[in-house]
Enzyme design. Structure first.
Site, PDB file in Angstrom:
ATOM      1  N   TYR A 149      -0.248  -2.258  -9.599  1.00 26.26           N
ATOM      2  CA  TYR A 149      -0.215  -3.072  -8.377  1.00 26.26           C
ATOM      3  C   TYR A 149       0.668  -4.304  -8.572  1.00 26.26           C
ATOM      4  O   TYR A 149       1.548  -4.595  -7.752  1.00 26.26           O
ATOM      5  CB  TYR A 149      -1.645  -3.474  -8.008  1.00 26.26           C
ATOM      6  CG  TYR A 149      -1.759  -4.186  -6.698  1.00 26.26           C
ATOM      7  CD1 TYR A 149      -1.532  -3.520  -5.494  1.00 26.26           C
ATOM      8  CD2 TYR A 149      -2.101  -5.539  -6.644  1.00 26.26           C
ATOM      9  CE1 TYR A 149      -1.643  -4.177  -4.283  1.00 26.26           C
ATOM     10  CE2 TYR A 149      -2.211  -6.212  -5.439  1.00 26.26           C
ATOM     11  CZ  TYR A 149      -1.990  -5.517  -4.266  1.00 26.26           C
ATOM     12  OH  TYR A 149      -2.093  -6.168  -3.063  1.00 26.26           O
ATOM     13  N   ASP A 199       4.457   9.370   5.608  1.00 27.14           N
ATOM     14  CA  ASP A 199       4.356   8.798   4.255  1.00 27.14           C
ATOM     15  C   ASP A 199       5.646   8.027   3.979  1.00 27.14           C
ATOM     16  O   ASP A 199       6.729   8.623   3.901  1.00 27.14           O
ATOM     17  CB  ASP A 199       4.181   9.954   3.263  1.00 27.14           C
ATOM     18  CG  ASP A 199       4.124   9.492   1.820  1.00 27.14           C
ATOM     19  OD1 ASP A 199       4.376   8.306   1.544  1.00 27.14           O
ATOM     20  OD2 ASP A 199       3.843  10.355   0.949  1.00 27.14           O
ATOM     21  N   SER A 218       1.933  -9.704  -2.657  1.00 23.71           N
ATOM     22  CA  SER A 218       0.624 -10.202  -3.085  1.00 23.71           C
ATOM     23  C   SER A 218       0.859 -11.294  -4.111  1.00 23.71           C
ATOM     24  O   SER A 218       1.881 -11.287  -4.817  1.00 23.71           O
ATOM     25  CB  SER A 218      -0.188  -9.068  -3.733  1.00 23.71           C
ATOM     26  OG  SER A 218      -1.326  -9.599  -4.399  1.00 23.71           O
ATOM     27  N   ILE A 230      -4.863  -5.696   7.396  1.00 23.58           N
ATOM     28  CA  ILE A 230      -3.836  -6.699   7.674  1.00 23.58           C
ATOM     29  C   ILE A 230      -2.788  -6.127   8.636  1.00 23.58           C
ATOM     30  O   ILE A 230      -2.294  -6.826   9.526  1.00 23.58           O
ATOM     31  CB  ILE A 230      -3.200  -7.168   6.339  1.00 23.58           C
ATOM     32  CG1 ILE A 230      -4.247  -7.931   5.499  1.00 23.58           C
ATOM     33  CG2 ILE A 230      -1.971  -8.049   6.595  1.00 23.58           C
ATOM     34  CD1 ILE A 230      -3.807  -8.251   4.073  1.00 23.58           C
ATOM     35  N   LYS A 257       4.174  -5.066  -6.685  1.00 28.17           N
ATOM     36  CA  LYS A 257       4.299  -6.187  -5.746  1.00 28.17           C
ATOM     37  C   LYS A 257       5.399  -7.151  -6.191  1.00 28.17           C
ATOM     38  O   LYS A 257       6.052  -7.785  -5.357  1.00 28.17           O
ATOM     39  CB  LYS A 257       2.953  -6.902  -5.578  1.00 28.17           C
ATOM     40  CG  LYS A 257       1.909  -6.053  -4.843  1.00 28.17           C
ATOM     41  CD  LYS A 257       2.363  -5.697  -3.436  1.00 28.17           C
ATOM     42  CE  LYS A 257       1.290  -4.993  -2.620  1.00 28.17           C
ATOM     43  NZ  LYS A 257       1.733  -4.656  -1.265  1.00 28.17           N
ATOM     44  N   GLY A 288       1.195   0.710   7.730  1.00 32.30           N
ATOM     45  CA  GLY A 288      -0.161   0.499   7.205  1.00 32.30           C
ATOM     46  C   GLY A 288      -1.108  -0.096   8.226  1.00 32.30           C
ATOM     47  O   GLY A 288      -1.831  -1.053   7.934  1.00 32.30           O
ATOM     48  N   ILE A 340      -8.035 -11.558   0.815  1.00 32.15           N
ATOM     49  CA  ILE A 340      -8.168 -11.415   2.271  1.00 32.15           C
ATOM     50  C   ILE A 340      -9.321 -10.457   2.568  1.00 32.15           C
ATOM     51  O   ILE A 340      -9.461  -9.417   1.906  1.00 32.15           O
ATOM     52  CB  ILE A 340      -6.861 -10.861   2.888  1.00 32.15           C
ATOM     53  CG1 ILE A 340      -5.639 -11.694   2.461  1.00 32.15           C
ATOM     54  CG2 ILE A 340      -6.978 -10.807   4.408  1.00 32.15           C
ATOM     55  CD1 ILE A 340      -5.627 -13.148   2.885  1.00 32.15           C
ATOM     56  N   ASN A 357       4.043  -3.418   5.386  1.00 32.90           N
ATOM     57  CA  ASN A 357       2.680  -3.831   5.013  1.00 32.90           C
ATOM     58  C   ASN A 357       1.916  -2.751   4.254  1.00 32.90           C
ATOM     59  O   ASN A 357       0.991  -3.061   3.512  1.00 32.90           O
ATOM     60  CB  ASN A 357       1.908  -4.212   6.290  1.00 32.90           C
ATOM     61  CG  ASN A 357       0.420  -4.334   6.045  1.00 32.90           C
ATOM     62  OD1 ASN A 357      -0.044  -5.316   5.475  1.00 32.90           O
ATOM     63  ND2 ASN A 357      -0.350  -3.316   6.450  1.00 32.90           N
TER      64      ASN A 357
END
Ligand SMILES: NC(=O)c1ccc[n+]([C@@H]2O[C@H](COP(=O)([O-])OP(=O)(O)OC[C@H]3O[C@@H](n4cnc5c(N)ncnc54)[C@H](O)[C@@H]3O)[C@@H](O)[C@H]2O)c1
Length: 278
Positions: A176, A81, A163, A19, A180, A12, A209, A108
Site C-alpha cells: 500500500y 477494472d 495516502s 470517499i 501510494k 472507486g 477517514i 480514487n
C-alpha cells in the site's frame, strides 16, 4: 468565477460510505456532470469487511447515479477494472458517449485494505503485485487515457487520491505505502508533462477517514469486527480529535478540480486533521 459545467470521472465509487461516492456527490453539487466508476457496482468487498455497513437497498454506482439525478445533478456510471487496458478504453468510451469526454479525472479507486497487508516477511508477492497493478498501473492508465484530450483543449484537472502512507510509510503496509508513493510521483510527473498545457495534476493524501475500508482494516488488526461508532470518537494523535469524513476529502478534491486551483500543480495535499503537519 469558476466554470462548473465540466465532465468529471471518479473511480472507486461503489461503496455508499466511500470517499469516491462523496467526491462524486460533491463534484455533481459543484455543477459538473459525473461519471462514477467501479470494478463492481457495489465496490469490491474486503475480506475483513463486517456485514451490514451499506444499507440493504444500496446498489452501488447505480444508486449513486439515481441519488445525484434526484438531487438535480447529471451522472452516469461505468464498470471496469482500471488495471486492465481494455476496460479503461471501454470506460472512456462510455464517458465520451454520455458526455463527450473527461475534463476532470479523480483517481480514487484503490485495492482493498487486506490485499498485500502484513509484515514484510508475510506479504504474498502475488498480492503485492496486484496492489501495484490497481493503485499504480490503474492510476497511470486512467491518466494516460485523458491526457491527450486535456492537452488539446488546454484545460484539465487530475487528482490522485494517495495516502499519508505514501509519504511517511505505514507499518505492515509495504504494498500500500509503495503504491501510494507511486501515485504521488505520478501526479508530480504529470504536473511537469502537462503543466504548460493548462492541465494540473495533484495528489490528495488522506489520513484516517471513516469509511468501510477503515473499519475493515481496523477489524483485521483487532482480529474481530470493530464497532464503526468507535471510530468517530476522539482519535489519539489527531489534533482535530476525530476521524476524517469522506466529505473532508471531497472538499479538498473539489478545490483542486476547480479553476481557482489553476496555479496549484504537482502538490500533495494532506487531509489528516493536522496529524502530520509536513
Ligand atoms: N479510508 C481511509 O482512511 C483512506 C486513507 C487514505 C487513503 N485512502 C484512499 O482513498 C481511496 C478510497 O478509499 P475508501 O476508504 O473509500 O476505500 P474503498 O476501498 O471503499 O474504495 C476503493 C474503491 O475502489 C474500487 N476498486 C478497487 N479495485 C478496483 C479496480 N481494479 N478498478 C476499479 N475500481 C476498483 C473498490 O471496488 C472500492 O469501491 C483509496 O484509494 C484509498 O487507498 C483511504
Amino acid at each position: 468565477m469558476d466554470t462548473q459545467n465540466r465532465v468529471a470521472l471518479v473511480t472507486g465509487c461503489g461503496k455508499q460510505d466511500g470517499i469516491g461516492a462523496a467526491i462524486a456527490r460533491r463534484l455533481a453539487g459543484d455543477g459538473h456532470a459525473v461519471v462514477v466508476v467501479d470494478i463492481e457496482a457495489g465496490g469490491a468487498r474486503d475480506t475483513h469487511e463486517p456485514d451490514g455497513l451499506a444499507k440493504a437497498e444500496w446498489r452501488g454506482v447505480e444508486s449513486l447515479v439515481e441519488e445525484i439525478r434526484t438531487a438535480g445533478g447529471t451522472a452516469t456510471s461505468a464498470l471496469g477494472d482500471i488495471s486492465n487496458r481494455e476496460d479503461v478504453a471501454r470506460i472512456m468510451a462510455d464517458a465520451a458517449q454520455a458526455f463527450g469526454g473527461v475534463d476532470i479525472l479523480i483517481n480514487n479507486a484503490g485495492a482493498p485494505f487486506s490485499m498485500g497487508h502484513g509484515d514484510i516477511v508475510d506479504v504474498d508477492p502475488v498480492e503485492f503485485e496486484r496492489v501495484m497493478a490497481i493503485n499504480v498501473t490503474g492510476t497511470f492508465l486512467m491518466g494516460q487515457a485523458v491526457a491527450a484530450r486535456m492537452r488539446e483543449q488546454r484545460w484539465g484537472r487530475i487528482v490522485n487520491v494517495a495516502s499519508v502512507a505514501g509519504r511517511v510509510g505505514s507499518k505492515m503496509n509495504s504494498a500500500y505505502s509503495a503504491s501510494k508513493a507511486g501515485v504521488i510521483a505520478l501526479a508530480q510527473t504529470w504536473a511537469l508533462d502537462l503543466g504548460a498545457d493548462g492541465v494540473t495534476a495533484n495528489a490528495v493524501l488522506p489520513g484516517l477517514i471513516h469509511t468501510s475500508r477503515t473499519i475493515s482494516g481496523m477489524s483485521k488488526k483487532a482480529g474481530a469486527p470493530i464497532d464503526p461508532a468507535k471510530l468517530s470518537k476522539t482519535v489519539p494523535g489527531v489534533p482535530a480529535g476525530r476521524a476524517g469524513t469522506p466529505e473532508d476529502v471531497a472538499g479538498t478534491v473539489s478545490f483542486l478540480a476547480s479553476d481557482s486551483a489553476a496555479y496549484v500543480n504537482g502538490q500533495s495535499l494532506i487531509v489528516d486533521g493536522g496529524s502530520l503537519r509536513l
